[in-house]
Design an enzyme around this catalytic site. Structure first.
Site, PDB file in Angstrom:
ATOM      1  CG  ASP A 103     -92.321 -53.232 -80.619  1.00  0.00           C
ATOM      2  OD1 ASP A 103     -92.983 -52.546 -79.960  1.00  0.00           O
ATOM      3  OD2 ASP A 103     -91.011 -53.692 -80.582  1.00  0.00           O
TER       4      ASP A 103
ATOM      5  CG  ASN B  15     -98.774 -57.452 -75.050  1.00  0.00           C
ATOM      6  OD1 ASN B  15     -99.300 -57.693 -76.198  1.00  0.00           O
ATOM      7  ND2 ASN B  15     -97.627 -56.802 -74.631  1.00  0.00           N
TER       8      ASN B  15
HETATM    9  C1  FPP Z   1     -96.666 -52.729 -79.562  1.00  0.00           C
HETATM   10  O1  FPP Z   1     -96.343 -51.358 -79.590  1.00  0.00           O
HETATM   11  C2  FPP Z   1     -98.035 -53.330 -79.916  1.00  0.00           C
HETATM   12  C3  FPP Z   1     -98.674 -53.748 -79.217  1.00  0.00           C
HETATM   13  C4  FPP Z   1     -98.337 -54.345 -77.867  1.00  0.00           C
HETATM   14  C5  FPP Z   1    -100.144 -53.895 -79.728  1.00  0.00           C
HETATM   15  C6  FPP Z   1    -100.320 -54.000 -80.994  1.00  0.00           C
HETATM   16  C7  FPP Z   1    -101.778 -53.858 -81.218  1.00  0.00           C
HETATM   17  C8  FPP Z   1    -102.317 -53.135 -82.344  1.00  0.00           C
HETATM   18  C9  FPP Z   1    -101.689 -52.705 -83.538  1.00  0.00           C
HETATM   19  C10 FPP Z   1    -103.966 -52.778 -82.463  1.00  0.00           C
HETATM   20  C11 FPP Z   1    -104.900 -53.960 -82.032  1.00  0.00           C
HETATM   21  C12 FPP Z   1    -104.762 -54.823 -83.192  1.00  0.00           C
HETATM   22  C13 FPP Z   1    -105.780 -55.275 -83.905  1.00  0.00           C
HETATM   23  C14 FPP Z   1    -105.631 -56.602 -84.644  1.00  0.00           C
HETATM   24  C15 FPP Z   1    -107.103 -54.605 -83.924  1.00  0.00           C
HETATM   25  P1  FPP Z   1     -95.854 -50.803 -78.136  1.00  0.00           P
HETATM   26  O2  FPP Z   1     -96.928 -50.417 -77.404  1.00  0.00           O
HETATM   27  O3  FPP Z   1     -95.065 -51.927 -77.428  1.00  0.00           O
HETATM   28  O4  FPP Z   1     -94.903 -49.825 -78.839  1.00  0.00           O
HETATM   29  P2  FPP Z   1     -93.554 -49.127 -78.049  1.00  0.00           P
HETATM   30  O5  FPP Z   1     -92.461 -50.440 -77.882  1.00  0.00           O
HETATM   31  O6  FPP Z   1     -93.067 -48.231 -78.894  1.00  0.00           O
HETATM   32  O7  FPP Z   1     -93.822 -48.764 -76.543  1.00  0.00           O
END
Ligand code: FPP
Length: 247
Positions: free
Chosen positions: A27, A75
């Site tokens: 996250d 998501n």
């Molecule tokens: C949360 O950060 C992250 C996600 C919803 C996606 C995680 C995906 C990756 C790390 C990349 C793809 C993965 C692979 C295995 C290639 P957020 O966007 O919710 O952050 P925030 O809470 O700060 O807005």
């Protein structure tokens, strides 16, 4: 021969053995980007770099299974463009990382309702899993279109169907039987569940499997997570006393 004394943790109790199975709720990509006045995709790109770093570090540290929450079933509520970007990054990750995973003997697994992703991605994932299926491990599990409640419901439905068909006595449904019906059935029990970015919730991730896992919430944003952060997490895990309901 005199038995060796069990190693002592810093708290004085027996030191926990290193975790076999670590899961991470990655996250903070968006906040990482926002702090730099960059678009959210820039944070996700750095997030993929962290995935590369951390999966290598986990192998180095002898972790048998690393499970990463890459895309939850919730998501889809994000803007279409962001969903498209995340899928694009996943394609890129699979394309660029697969040779290394194969040569390192990593077994790739995917959990969640990933067969409902776009057909080209499903074909890519199928191909990637097939290329690593006979690898000895460690195992990298990517949770894609995953939701723990849906996973638990699917297991309940399977068992109910077996009971209806007369192949399963409802009285035989115990924890072990239920667990064997989950997607993670053949993986070692979850030892440590980490969430980055300071948020303290499970967000529908591995709810059954987390029953006796140690939970660790760290302030580091996922794009900044690296080998050192993982080592610190393992170290903290080693200092916890796991009692599994006993004393
Ligand atoms: C949360 O950060 C992250 C996600 C919803 C996606 C995680 C995906 C990756 C790390 C990349 C793809 C993965 C692979 C295995 C290639 P957020 O966007 O919710 O952050 P925030 O809470 O700060 O807005």
């Amino acid at each position: 021969m005199k038995p060796l004394a069990a190693p002592r943790g810093k708290s004085g109790g027996p030191q926990a053995p290193p975790p076999r199975h670590v899961a991470i709720i990655m996250d903070g990509n968006g906040r990482w980007a926002k702090a730099r006045f960059l678009p959210r995709i820039a944070g996700h790109k750095q997030g993929v770099e962290a995935v590369r770093r951390v999966s290598r570090a986990a192998r180095k540290l002898g972790i048998e299974v690393l499970t990463l929450y890459a895309f939850s079933s919730e998501n889809w509520r994000r803007p279409e463009e962001e969903v498209r970007d995340l899928m694009g990054l996943l394609r890129h990750f699979l394309g660029s990382e697969l040779d290394e995973l194969v040569s390192e003997g990593v077994k790739l697994r995917v959990i969640g309702d990933w067969r409902r992703l776009s057909p080209d991605l499903v074909a890519m994932i199928d191909g990637a899993i097939a290329r690593t299926v006979n690898n000895p491990g460690p195992t990298l599990v990517i949770a894609l279109n995953y939701g723990a409640q849906a996973e638990i419901l699917a297991a309940a439905r399977t068992l109910a169907e077996q009971a209806r068909d007369g192949t399963l006595d409802p009285a035989a449904i115990d924890e072990a039987r239920f667990e064997a019906t989950l997607e993670t059935a053949d993986l070692p029990p979850l030892d440590l569940l980490i969430r980055t970015s300071g948020e303290q919730r499970l967000s529908n991730f591995l709810l059954w499997q987390a029953a006796y896992a140690e939970l660790l919430f760290v302030d580091t944003l996922w794009p900044d997570f690296d080998e050192e952060t993982l080592e610190q997490a393992i170290d903290q895990f080693g200092r916890r006393q796991r009692r599994f309901g006993g004393l």
